[in-house]
Design a protein around this motif. Structure first.
Motif, PDB file in Angstrom:
ATOM      1  N   TYR A  79      -6.316   4.469   3.111  1.00  0.00           N
ATOM      2  CA  TYR A  79      -7.174   4.925   2.060  1.00  0.00           C
ATOM      3  C   TYR A  79      -6.437   6.419   1.826  1.00  0.00           C
ATOM      4  O   TYR A  79      -6.317   6.860   0.677  1.00  0.00           O
ATOM      5  CB  TYR A  79      -8.732   5.300   2.763  1.00  0.00           C
ATOM      6  N   LEU A  80      -6.029   7.189   2.483  1.00  0.00           N
ATOM      7  CA  LEU A  80      -5.356   8.351   2.361  1.00  0.00           C
ATOM      8  C   LEU A  80      -4.149   8.256   1.589  1.00  0.00           C
ATOM      9  O   LEU A  80      -3.918   9.264   0.674  1.00  0.00           O
ATOM     10  CB  LEU A  80      -5.302   9.213   3.632  1.00  0.00           C
ATOM     11  N   HIS A  81      -3.371   7.284   2.128  1.00  0.00           N
ATOM     12  CA  HIS A  81      -2.085   7.436   1.354  1.00  0.00           C
ATOM     13  C   HIS A  81      -2.274   6.929  -0.139  1.00  0.00           C
ATOM     14  O   HIS A  81      -1.637   7.317  -0.985  1.00  0.00           O
ATOM     15  CB  HIS A  81      -1.733   5.964   1.931  1.00  0.00           C
ATOM     16  N   ARG A  82      -3.292   6.007  -0.668  1.00  0.00           N
ATOM     17  CA  ARG A  82      -3.607   5.891  -2.081  1.00  0.00           C
ATOM     18  C   ARG A  82      -4.072   7.233  -2.610  1.00  0.00           C
ATOM     19  O   ARG A  82      -3.354   7.429  -3.752  1.00  0.00           O
ATOM     20  CB  ARG A  82      -4.573   4.540  -2.037  1.00  0.00           C
ATOM     21  N   ARG A  83      -4.999   7.869  -2.060  1.00  0.00           N
ATOM     22  CA  ARG A  83      -5.611   8.918  -2.845  1.00  0.00           C
ATOM     23  C   ARG A  83      -4.694  10.241  -2.824  1.00  0.00           C
ATOM     24  O   ARG A  83      -4.457  10.677  -3.959  1.00  0.00           O
ATOM     25  CB  ARG A  83      -6.707   9.547  -1.722  1.00  0.00           C
ATOM     26  N   LEU A  84      -3.531  10.460  -2.012  1.00  0.00           N
ATOM     27  CA  LEU A  84      -2.684  11.271  -2.009  1.00  0.00           C
ATOM     28  C   LEU A  84      -1.430  10.926  -3.212  1.00  0.00           C
ATOM     29  O   LEU A  84      -1.038  11.783  -3.751  1.00  0.00           O
ATOM     30  CB  LEU A  84      -1.904  11.735  -0.806  1.00  0.00           C
ATOM     31  N   GLN A  85      -1.234   9.552  -3.138  1.00  0.00           N
ATOM     32  CA  GLN A  85      -0.110   9.110  -4.097  1.00  0.00           C
ATOM     33  C   GLN A  85      -0.735   9.427  -5.599  1.00  0.00           C
ATOM     34  O   GLN A  85       0.161   9.864  -6.625  1.00  0.00           O
ATOM     35  CB  GLN A  85       0.077   7.619  -3.893  1.00  0.00           C
ATOM     36  N   LYS A  86      -2.301   9.201  -5.750  1.00  0.00           N
ATOM     37  CA  LYS A  86      -2.853   9.328  -7.180  1.00  0.00           C
ATOM     38  C   LYS A  86      -2.680  11.007  -7.474  1.00  0.00           C
ATOM     39  O   LYS A  86      -2.889  10.924  -8.611  1.00  0.00           O
ATOM     40  CB  LYS A  86      -4.229   9.001  -6.798  1.00  0.00           C
ATOM     41  N   ARG A  87      -2.771  11.571  -6.432  1.00  0.00           N
ATOM     42  CA  ARG A  87      -2.509  13.056  -6.754  1.00  0.00           C
ATOM     43  C   ARG A  87      -1.156  13.639  -6.822  1.00  0.00           C
ATOM     44  O   ARG A  87      -0.718  14.891  -7.613  1.00  0.00           O
ATOM     45  CB  ARG A  87      -3.191  13.884  -5.942  1.00  0.00           C
ATOM     46  N   GLY A  88      -0.097  12.613  -7.038  1.00  0.00           N
ATOM     47  CA  GLY A  88       1.331  13.054  -7.112  1.00  0.00           C
ATOM     48  C   GLY A  88       2.206  13.190  -6.092  1.00  0.00           C
ATOM     49  O   GLY A  88       3.184  13.537  -6.283  1.00  0.00           O
ATOM     50  N   TYR A  89       1.428  13.058  -4.813  1.00  0.00           N
ATOM     51  CA  TYR A  89       2.311  13.400  -3.761  1.00  0.00           C
ATOM     52  C   TYR A  89       3.084  12.129  -3.330  1.00  0.00           C
ATOM     53  O   TYR A  89       2.916  10.946  -3.529  1.00  0.00           O
ATOM     54  CB  TYR A  89       1.465  13.869  -2.655  1.00  0.00           C
ATOM     55  N   GLU A  90       4.096  12.325  -2.589  1.00  0.00           N
ATOM     56  CA  GLU A  90       5.101  11.281  -2.228  1.00  0.00           C
ATOM     57  C   GLU A  90       4.441  10.715  -0.916  1.00  0.00           C
ATOM     58  O   GLU A  90       4.350  11.802   0.038  1.00  0.00           O
ATOM     59  CB  GLU A  90       6.675  11.624  -2.073  1.00  0.00           C
ATOM     60  N   ALA A  91       4.276   9.426  -0.651  1.00  0.00           N
ATOM     61  CA  ALA A  91       3.735   8.856   0.518  1.00  0.00           C
ATOM     62  C   ALA A  91       4.528   7.576   0.851  1.00  0.00           C
ATOM     63  O   ALA A  91       4.827   6.825   0.218  1.00  0.00           O
ATOM     64  CB  ALA A  91       2.361   8.531   0.492  1.00  0.00           C
ATOM     65  N   ARG A  92       4.868   7.673   2.524  1.00  0.00           N
ATOM     66  CA  ARG A  92       5.582   6.327   2.558  1.00  0.00           C
ATOM     67  C   ARG A  92       5.361   5.910   3.902  1.00  0.00           C
ATOM     68  O   ARG A  92       4.565   6.440   4.565  1.00  0.00           O
ATOM     69  CB  ARG A  92       7.312   6.905   3.122  1.00  0.00           C
ATOM     70  N   ILE A  93       5.496   4.551   4.027  1.00  0.00           N
ATOM     71  CA  ILE A  93       5.005   3.712   5.132  1.00  0.00           C
ATOM     72  C   ILE A  93       6.279   3.602   6.132  1.00  0.00           C
ATOM     73  O   ILE A  93       7.280   3.180   5.682  1.00  0.00           O
ATOM     74  CB  ILE A  93       4.427   2.150   4.614  1.00  0.00           C
ATOM     75  N   ILE A  94       6.046   3.753   7.317  1.00  0.00           N
ATOM     76  CA  ILE A  94       6.962   3.472   8.493  1.00  0.00           C
ATOM     77  C   ILE A  94       6.164   2.278   9.220  1.00  0.00           C
ATOM     78  O   ILE A  94       5.218   2.612  10.064  1.00  0.00           O
ATOM     79  CB  ILE A  94       7.280   4.539   9.526  1.00  0.00           C
ATOM     80  N   SER A  95       6.765   1.156   9.176  1.00  0.00           N
ATOM     81  CA  SER A  95       6.187   0.155  10.020  1.00  0.00           C
ATOM     82  C   SER A  95       6.157   0.275  11.530  1.00  0.00           C
ATOM     83  O   SER A  95       7.140   0.871  11.988  1.00  0.00           O
ATOM     84  CB  SER A  95       6.791  -1.276   9.622  1.00  0.00           C
ATOM     85  N   GLY A  96       5.088  -0.509  12.146  1.00  0.00           N
ATOM     86  CA  GLY A  96       5.033  -0.635  13.489  1.00  0.00           C
ATOM     87  C   GLY A  96       4.740  -1.987  13.788  1.00  0.00           C
ATOM     88  O   GLY A  96       4.550  -3.047  12.829  1.00  0.00           O
ATOM     89  N   ILE A  97       4.894  -2.122  15.107  1.00  0.00           N
ATOM     90  CA  ILE A  97       4.628  -3.565  15.617  1.00  0.00           C
ATOM     91  C   ILE A  97       3.160  -3.856  15.783  1.00  0.00           C
ATOM     92  O   ILE A  97       2.475  -3.085  16.282  1.00  0.00           O
ATOM     93  CB  ILE A  97       5.266  -3.604  17.205  1.00  0.00           C
ATOM     94  N   PRO A  98       2.581  -4.707  15.159  1.00  0.00           N
ATOM     95  CA  PRO A  98       1.156  -5.005  15.232  1.00  0.00           C
ATOM     96  C   PRO A  98       0.779  -5.679  16.325  1.00  0.00           C
ATOM     97  O   PRO A  98       1.477  -6.221  17.110  1.00  0.00           O
ATOM     98  CB  PRO A  98       0.972  -6.174  14.306  1.00  0.00           C
ATOM     99  N   SER A  99      -0.567  -5.127  16.576  1.00  0.00           N
ATOM    100  CA  SER A  99      -1.129  -5.484  17.846  1.00  0.00           C
ATOM    101  C   SER A  99      -1.094  -7.135  18.319  1.00  0.00           C
ATOM    102  O   SER A  99      -0.717  -7.511  19.452  1.00  0.00           O
ATOM    103  CB  SER A  99      -2.492  -5.093  18.161  1.00  0.00           C
ATOM    104  N   PHE A 100      -1.220  -7.815  17.250  1.00  0.00           N
ATOM    105  CA  PHE A 100      -1.560  -9.223  17.388  1.00  0.00           C
ATOM    106  C   PHE A 100      -0.074  -9.938  17.903  1.00  0.00           C
ATOM    107  O   PHE A 100      -0.072 -10.845  18.547  1.00  0.00           O
ATOM    108  CB  PHE A 100      -2.093 -10.121  16.361  1.00  0.00           C
ATOM    109  N   CYS A 101       1.087  -9.291  17.302  1.00  0.00           N
ATOM    110  CA  CYS A 101       2.625  -9.840  17.716  1.00  0.00           C
ATOM    111  C   CYS A 101       2.523  -9.426  19.228  1.00  0.00           C
ATOM    112  O   CYS A 101       3.135 -10.190  19.948  1.00  0.00           O
ATOM    113  CB  CYS A 101       3.238  -9.177  16.679  1.00  0.00           C
ATOM    114  N   ALA A 102       2.378  -8.116  19.703  1.00  0.00           N
ATOM    115  CA  ALA A 102       2.488  -7.593  20.956  1.00  0.00           C
ATOM    116  C   ALA A 102       1.692  -8.477  21.976  1.00  0.00           C
ATOM    117  O   ALA A 102       2.311  -8.828  23.075  1.00  0.00           O
ATOM    118  CB  ALA A 102       2.270  -6.255  21.062  1.00  0.00           C
ATOM    119  N   ALA A 103       0.552  -8.752  21.473  1.00  0.00           N
ATOM    120  CA  ALA A 103      -0.612  -9.506  22.376  1.00  0.00           C
ATOM    121  C   ALA A 103       0.034 -10.916  22.605  1.00  0.00           C
ATOM    122  O   ALA A 103      -0.071 -11.646  23.713  1.00  0.00           O
ATOM    123  CB  ALA A 103      -1.825  -9.496  21.959  1.00  0.00           C
TER     124      ALA A 103
END
Length: 235
Positions: free
Chosen positions: A113-137
């Motif tokens: 939600y914050l990622h989208r809001r800040l992108q709309k305001r012109g800030y650069e936002a990037r995603i760094i993937s993590g291992i999902p819980s269901f894969c680890a489980a």
């Protein structure tokens, strides 16, 4: 013109600090500000995971971002707006911010939600993937989630799941702890149709617990309880 900072949504994985990716580690090392989803960063699960893998976090500025767990739209909007303004002020100063999030930022993460809001305001936002819980489980249970043409369905257990049980293939119920009593009754019905039930509570965290069968799902199961329903023959 002063260069603005970059916001990074960093997935820290499900609980085991050793599952933090190299890219996440590098991002945490380079960012001068660490934001965590809670009033006191050091008390959040995400921060404890990241700090165990990256001790340098203790030397950085830490910012608590309150993200209440509620379905009240007004409360959510207010908290998102306040978080947006706080992060924007840091980015405006030219400071990169790493926002910690459990698992992967793209899977039921409040960070987005914050990622989208800040992108709309012109800030650069990037995603760094993590291992999902269901894969680890699944790995902890020595379980394959899908083979050949088998479908995989990821379902938030805090919403209606009875209809979801009609889906073919493997069903994954995330964050089932709060609904454990009601979920267990539905799972018993699925077992009666031949489904296999298994799950993990607090995967990779202190208090990790495995269970097999609906009866072993405790009514007081923790929030981070993940359940797998492997399809049986429907009657």
């Amino acid at each position: 013109m002063k260069k603005k900072g970059v916001l990074y949504g960093v997935g820290v994985g499900p609980g085991d600090p050793e599952l933090l990716t190299l890219k996440a580690y590098r991002t945490l090392e380079q960012c001068p500000v660490i934001a965590a989803p809670g009033r006191i960063p050091e008390e959040t699960v995400a921060y404890r995971i990241a700090a165990a893998a990256c001790p340098s976090l203790e030397e950085k500025e830490r910012v608590g971002i309150e993200m209440p767990m509620t379905k009240d739209r007004e409360v959510l909007e207010r908290s998102h707006r306040e978080a947006e303004e706080r992060l924007a002020a840091l980015l405006e100063e030219g400071r990169d911010v790493a926002f910690l999030t459990l698992g992967d930022p793209c899977v039921y993460s409040t960070y987005f939600y914050l990622h989208r809001r800040l992108q709309k305001r012109g800030y650069e936002a990037r995603i760094i993937s993590g291992i999902p819980s269901f894969c680890a489980a699944a790995a902890r249970l020595d379980l394959t989630l899908g083979e050949k043409a088998e479908q995989i369905h990821v379902i938030p257990a805090s919403y209606q799941i009875r209809e979801a049980m009609k889906l073919p293939g493997t069903k994954i119920l995330m964050k089932a702890g709060r609904q454990a009593a009601a979920v267990r009754e539905i799972l018993k019905e699925e077992e009666a149709r031949g489904a296999r039930i298994m799950g993990v509570e607090n995967c990779g965290m202190p208090g990790e617990r495995f269970f097999r069968g609906a009866e072993e799902l405790r009514e007081d199961a923790g929030y981070y309880t993940l359940i797998f329903v492997k399809e049986g023959e429907r009657q």
